[in-house]
Scaffold this active site. Sequence first.
Site, PDB file in Angstrom:
ATOM      1  N   ASP A   1      53.730  -6.596 -41.350  1.00 24.02           N
ATOM      2  CA  ASP A   1      55.124  -6.771 -41.778  1.00 24.02           C
ATOM      3  C   ASP A   1      55.121  -7.440 -43.143  1.00 24.02           C
ATOM      4  OD1 ASP A   1      57.833  -7.329 -42.046  1.00 24.02           O
ATOM      5  OD2 ASP A   1      58.071  -7.859 -39.934  1.00 24.02           O
TER       6      ASP A   1
ATOM      7  N   ARG B   1      57.964  -7.848 -45.000  1.00 23.84           N
ATOM      8  CA  ARG B   1      59.339  -8.172 -45.389  1.00 23.84           C
ATOM      9  C   ARG B   1      59.497  -9.613 -45.867  1.00 23.84           C
ATOM     10  NH1 ARG B   1      62.257  -5.734 -40.125  1.00 23.84           N
ATOM     11  NH2 ARG B   1      60.342  -6.585 -39.256  1.00 23.84           N
TER      12      ARG B   1
END
Length: 188
Positions: A122, A124
């Site tokens: 991930d 983000r």
Amino acid sequence: MNNIEISQIATLPTKYGTFKIQVFKENDKEHLAIFTDNVSDEPVVRIHSECLTGDAIGSIKCDCGEQLDYALKTIAKEGGMIIYHRQEGRNIGLLNKVNAYALQDTGLDTVAANHQLGFKADERTYEIVEYILNHFGMTKIRLLTNNPNKIENLKNIEVVERLPIVIVSNPHNAKYLHIKKEKMGHLL
Ligand SMILES: [Zn+2]
């Protein structure tokens, strides 16, 4: 944050109800706030990461489209805000996401495929999300998510309650949902 350009607020009628929308442009990324007039002191908020295939094309390889649908229905009913966070493919972009899908076609899971391409599971970031919430004076929220990492990532926002999103699995996303739960700590 620097260089944030903010649009006017416009009315957007949808099949779910009538919302207000406003764009927050950060460099080349145009994030969207979708909200209702009746926002409480502790509003329901969904931070939805862009997933073109799930949100717009009806992909059932993931649960993004269903989650967005659930969030829009919930916000229309209870009031609150959806931040449409333009970080496609957990922020590796659409091209890399499709390359990861191709690796998944050969049997890798979603996390292993990202690693093979040189990315974290991930990628983000949430600075723009906090910026948008601050812009609206939202310091305490009820967060609509199955992902506890999102709560940890909101350092300056108090999540007073986590509201789950109930998704029905299908044969295509069952493995994806299992990996989300086992490898990424999602609460499903
Ligand atoms: Zn998706």
